[in-house]
Design an enzyme around this catalytic site. Structure first.
Site, PDB file in Angstrom:
ATOM      1  N   ARG A  70      -3.776  36.963  -6.065  1.00  0.00           N
ATOM      2  CA  ARG A  70      -4.491  36.480  -4.872  1.00  0.00           C
ATOM      3  C   ARG A  70      -5.002  37.681  -4.086  1.00  0.00           C
ATOM      4  O   ARG A  70      -4.541  37.973  -2.989  1.00  0.00           O
ATOM      5  CB  ARG A  70      -3.563  35.595  -4.080  1.00  0.00           C
ATOM      6  CG  ARG A  70      -3.323  34.325  -4.889  1.00  0.00           C
ATOM      7  CD  ARG A  70      -2.984  33.181  -4.059  1.00  0.00           C
ATOM      8  NE  ARG A  70      -3.781  32.042  -4.459  1.00  0.00           N
ATOM      9  CZ  ARG A  70      -3.561  30.827  -4.028  1.00  0.00           C
ATOM     10  NH1 ARG A  70      -2.619  30.589  -3.196  1.00  0.00           N
ATOM     11  NH2 ARG A  70      -4.311  29.837  -4.435  1.00  0.00           N
ATOM     12  N   GLN A  73     -10.737  36.642  -5.863  1.00  0.00           N
ATOM     13  CA  GLN A  73     -10.961  35.390  -5.120  1.00  0.00           C
ATOM     14  C   GLN A  73     -11.952  34.453  -5.831  1.00  0.00           C
ATOM     15  O   GLN A  73     -11.746  33.247  -5.870  1.00  0.00           O
ATOM     16  CB  GLN A  73     -11.488  35.708  -3.725  1.00  0.00           C
ATOM     17  CG  GLN A  73     -10.834  34.874  -2.659  1.00  0.00           C
ATOM     18  CD  GLN A  73     -10.987  35.461  -1.270  1.00  0.00           C
ATOM     19  OE1 GLN A  73     -11.638  36.494  -1.081  1.00  0.00           O
ATOM     20  NE2 GLN A  73     -10.402  34.803  -0.299  1.00  0.00           N
ATOM     21  N   ASP A 112     -10.279  32.331  -8.573  1.00  0.00           N
ATOM     22  CA  ASP A 112      -9.050  31.634  -8.192  1.00  0.00           C
ATOM     23  C   ASP A 112      -9.218  30.118  -8.343  1.00  0.00           C
ATOM     24  O   ASP A 112      -9.611  29.423  -7.409  1.00  0.00           O
ATOM     25  CB  ASP A 112      -8.703  32.027  -6.744  1.00  0.00           C
ATOM     26  CG  ASP A 112      -7.403  31.422  -6.263  1.00  0.00           C
ATOM     27  OD1 ASP A 112      -6.827  30.592  -6.998  1.00  0.00           O
ATOM     28  OD2 ASP A 112      -6.965  31.760  -5.154  1.00  0.00           O
ATOM     29  N   SER A 138      -7.232  27.668  -6.007  1.00  0.00           N
ATOM     30  CA  SER A 138      -7.866  27.390  -4.716  1.00  0.00           C
ATOM     31  C   SER A 138      -9.014  26.401  -4.879  1.00  0.00           C
ATOM     32  O   SER A 138      -9.167  25.486  -4.064  1.00  0.00           O
ATOM     33  CB  SER A 138      -8.403  28.685  -4.085  1.00  0.00           C
ATOM     34  OG  SER A 138      -7.333  29.486  -3.672  1.00  0.00           O
ATOM     35  N   TYR A 143       2.244  33.439  -0.720  1.00  0.00           N
ATOM     36  CA  TYR A 143       2.975  32.212  -1.014  1.00  0.00           C
ATOM     37  C   TYR A 143       4.189  32.068  -0.103  1.00  0.00           C
ATOM     38  O   TYR A 143       4.790  33.054   0.307  1.00  0.00           O
ATOM     39  CB  TYR A 143       3.449  32.201  -2.467  1.00  0.00           C
ATOM     40  CG  TYR A 143       2.313  32.114  -3.415  1.00  0.00           C
ATOM     41  CD1 TYR A 143       1.658  30.901  -3.603  1.00  0.00           C
ATOM     42  CD2 TYR A 143       1.826  33.231  -4.065  1.00  0.00           C
ATOM     43  CE1 TYR A 143       0.577  30.809  -4.433  1.00  0.00           C
ATOM     44  CE2 TYR A 143       0.740  33.151  -4.903  1.00  0.00           C
ATOM     45  CZ  TYR A 143       0.124  31.938  -5.090  1.00  0.00           C
ATOM     46  OH  TYR A 143      -0.962  31.843  -5.906  1.00  0.00           O
TER      47      TYR A 143
HETATM   48  P1  NAD Z   1       0.351  26.653  -1.800  1.00  0.00           P
HETATM   49  O1  NAD Z   1      -0.375  25.606  -2.578  1.00  0.00           O
HETATM   50  O2  NAD Z   1       1.198  27.627  -2.519  1.00  0.00           O
HETATM   51  O3  NAD Z   1       1.236  25.951  -0.669  1.00  0.00           O
HETATM   52  C1  NAD Z   1       0.649  25.031   0.234  1.00  0.00           C
HETATM   53  C2  NAD Z   1       1.160  25.285   1.622  1.00  0.00           C
HETATM   54  O4  NAD Z   1       2.443  24.699   1.750  1.00  0.00           O
HETATM   55  C3  NAD Z   1       1.303  26.748   2.012  1.00  0.00           C
HETATM   56  O5  NAD Z   1       0.561  26.995   3.172  1.00  0.00           O
HETATM   57  C4  NAD Z   1       2.800  26.903   2.265  1.00  0.00           C
HETATM   58  O6  NAD Z   1       3.098  27.825   3.299  1.00  0.00           O
HETATM   59  C5  NAD Z   1       3.192  25.500   2.650  1.00  0.00           C
HETATM   60  N1  NAD Z   1       4.625  25.221   2.534  1.00  0.00           N
HETATM   61  C6  NAD Z   1       5.484  25.570   1.538  1.00  0.00           C
HETATM   62  N2  NAD Z   1       6.721  25.107   1.828  1.00  0.00           N
HETATM   63  C7  NAD Z   1       6.621  24.437   3.010  1.00  0.00           C
HETATM   64  C8  NAD Z   1       7.529  23.727   3.817  1.00  0.00           C
HETATM   65  N3  NAD Z   1       8.796  23.618   3.493  1.00  0.00           N
HETATM   66  N4  NAD Z   1       7.074  23.172   4.970  1.00  0.00           N
HETATM   67  C9  NAD Z   1       5.779  23.275   5.327  1.00  0.00           C
HETATM   68  N5  NAD Z   1       4.873  23.928   4.604  1.00  0.00           N
HETATM   69  C10 NAD Z   1       5.284  24.508   3.467  1.00  0.00           C
HETATM   70  O7  NAD Z   1      -0.684  27.439  -0.920  1.00  0.00           O
HETATM   71  P2  NAD Z   1      -2.153  27.860  -1.291  1.00  0.00           P
HETATM   72  O8  NAD Z   1      -3.088  26.794  -0.924  1.00  0.00           O
HETATM   73  O9  NAD Z   1      -2.169  28.299  -2.699  1.00  0.00           O
HETATM   74  O10 NAD Z   1      -2.422  29.093  -0.319  1.00  0.00           O
HETATM   75  C11 NAD Z   1      -1.397  29.861   0.284  1.00  0.00           C
HETATM   76  C12 NAD Z   1      -2.050  30.896   1.185  1.00  0.00           C
HETATM   77  O11 NAD Z   1      -2.701  31.888   0.419  1.00  0.00           O
HETATM   78  C13 NAD Z   1      -3.097  30.330   2.119  1.00  0.00           C
HETATM   79  O12 NAD Z   1      -2.968  30.939   3.367  1.00  0.00           O
HETATM   80  C14 NAD Z   1      -4.385  30.736   1.508  1.00  0.00           C
HETATM   81  O13 NAD Z   1      -5.416  30.885   2.467  1.00  0.00           O
HETATM   82  C15 NAD Z   1      -4.000  32.069   0.907  1.00  0.00           C
HETATM   83  N6  NAD Z   1      -4.891  32.390  -0.230  1.00  0.00           N
HETATM   84  C16 NAD Z   1      -5.358  33.660  -0.346  1.00  0.00           C
HETATM   85  C17 NAD Z   1      -6.219  33.965  -1.396  1.00  0.00           C
HETATM   86  C18 NAD Z   1      -6.778  35.351  -1.557  1.00  0.00           C
HETATM   87  O14 NAD Z   1      -6.608  36.155  -0.690  1.00  0.00           O
HETATM   88  N7  NAD Z   1      -7.420  35.618  -2.666  1.00  0.00           N
HETATM   89  C19 NAD Z   1      -6.555  32.998  -2.329  1.00  0.00           C
HETATM   90  C20 NAD Z   1      -6.032  31.722  -2.175  1.00  0.00           C
HETATM   91  C21 NAD Z   1      -5.183  31.429  -1.118  1.00  0.00           C
END
Ligand code: NAD
Length: 389
Positions: free
Chosen positions: A128, A133, A136, A139, A235
């Site tokens: 990530r 990006q 990904d 996403s 994560y």
């Molecule tokens: P994910 O699918 O891994 O998880 C979904 C969400 O569930 C996350 O926000 C996590 O904090 C939340 N979560 C986990 N356990 C929880 C709990 N017990 N209670 C409440 N919430 C809980 O997440 P994702 O969609 O893959 O993305 C995670 C982060 O990474 C996001 O902030 C996203 O913007 C970021 N991201 C960055 C990049 C990059 O920089 N290339 C790419 C994709 C995502």
């Protein structure tokens, strides 16, 4: 370098790994593209569109596997645990396989892929980073799922989403709670807001508060200090599970006040945490809807049945999986962009360059030369580290 696109074989799957628009770029990079007949049809892409971009159409799946140096799929064996095993005899040593592999699923499955000799890349292991990006796919698919989850909830809820002032009285807006504000959660907030709902959202990562607010949602603050709740990869960390019970009471109150709850909370390689318990659901009004996007990983709602829609005391719980496949045109378009960017990063002038110094390649590589070579996957399954020659 021939890139092959078989038709997806998972039951009900409607996406395709590469759309016609991707063919031009691959041909420019010195590749040829071979698409199984009607592979894109369910997503809205015809054989003639592929042909007009310079791709060849193969009459059968066997022809695609036999003719291609690289196989691009959405759900490979592993992620496709229904019919994916039928592809194993079609794979051959040195052939590249790219797609969702669910590499932290079952060891036997990953071993079976390795034993074909195929060089496999799990797109879900993409780092990530900013550079990765555009590749990904997690996403991209989360974007499609988050959007669709809201539409399903709106369609199921016996209420109207927006506030309406009519001659027959005023209709109050639906109250939607999003639990887990990653990519899917953010898209769900934006979609529910566009439909006029009042949206609240909650995540263990306080860093998302501003993102929620910028989309017009209210961030639900639970009085518990959770520092460093995300790791360097973005994560959520699993050891915070221990803290969850402290937040239950308050979370139950917020859930009871909501007409719709959409849950998206997952922790990589682990069962999804249960965040909506049976007791919390008792407070929900009849007709309320829960859409559990974590259903495939065990569910965030205690009563979710993966792949099913059930009703408990008047509350509908939807645990349908693979929602991205229900918007196949755009899900395929995004996935195709991710896969073609990944391919263009390792194919130059029609030649493959597997540069293991590139984390995009080294992080996603799972099997090579009949071995599971990913250190991360070996560690996950408790396999000894490979000795470097
Ligand atoms: P994910 O699918 O891994 O998880 C979904 C969400 O569930 C996350 O926000 C996590 O904090 C939340 N979560 C986990 N356990 C929880 C709990 N017990 N209670 C409440 N919430 C809980 O997440 P994702 O969609 O893959 O993305 C995670 C982060 O990474 C996001 O902030 C996203 O913007 C970021 N991201 C960055 C990049 C990059 O920089 N290339 C790419 C994709 C995502």
């Amino acid at each position: 370098m021939m890139v092959g696109v078989p038709r997806e074989s998972f039951p009900g799957e409607r996406r395709v790994a590469l759309v016609p628009a991707a063919v031009t770029g691959l041909i420019k990079a010195g590749c040829e593209v071979l698409v199984e007949a009607d592979a894109g049809l369910e997503a809205g892409y015809t054989n003639s569109e592929y042909e007009s971009k310079g791709a060849k159409i193969a009459p059968s799946r066997v022809d695609v596997f036999a003719g291609a140096d690289i196989i691009a799929q959405v759900l490979c064996y592993g992620a496709n645990d229904h019919t994916g095993a039928a592809d194993l005899p079609l794979m051959r040593k040195g052939q590249l396989l790219i797609g969702f592999l669910r590499p932290m699923g079952r060891l036997e499955t990953v071993q079976a892929i390795a034993s074909t000799g195929v060089t496999s890349f799990a797109i879900e292991l993409m780092p990530r980073t900013t550079r990765a990006q555009s590749m990904d796919a997690l996403s991209s698919m989360a974007t499609a799922s988050g959007y669709k989850a809201v539409l399903i909830a709106a369609d199921t809820l016996p209420r109207i989403f927006p506030m309406l002032t009519t001659a027959a009285g005023t209709i109050t807006p639906a109250r939607v709670l999003i639990i887990g504000v990653g990519v899917a959660g953010l898209q769900a907030i934006a979609t529910a807001r566009r439909l006029g709902a009042v949206v609240s959202a909650y995540d263990v990562r306080p860093a998302v508060k501003e993102q929620v607010q910028s989309l017009g949602g209210r961030f639900v603050e639970l009085p518990l200090e959770v520092k460093d709740a995300q790791d360097a990869g973005g994560y959520a960390k699993s050891h915070y599970e221990a803290c969850y019970h402290l937040q239950r009471e308050l979370r139950g109150k917020v859930i009871a006040e909501s007409d719709v709850v959409i849950t998206t909370a997952v922790v990589r390689g682990k069962k999804a945490p249960v965040l909506v318990t049976k007791e919390m659901m008792v407070g929900m009004a009849p007709g309320s809807v829960i859409v559990d996007l974590a259903a495939e990983r065990g569910g965030n709602c205690e009563l979710t049945k993966s792949g099913e829609k059930i009703s408990v005391n008047g509350v509908t719980i939807i645990g349908w999986i693979n929602l991205a496949s229900t918007v196949p045109y755009h899900a395929s378009q995004m996935y195709s962009k991710n896969v073609s960017n990944f391919l263009l990063n390792m194919v130059k002038d029609g030649k493959l360059n597997l540069n293991m110094q590139d984390d995009i390649i080294s992080n996603t590589l799972v099997t090579q030369d009949s071995e599971i070579v990913s250190p991360r996957i070996r560690e996950f399954f408790g396999l000894p580290a490979l000795v470097m020659q």
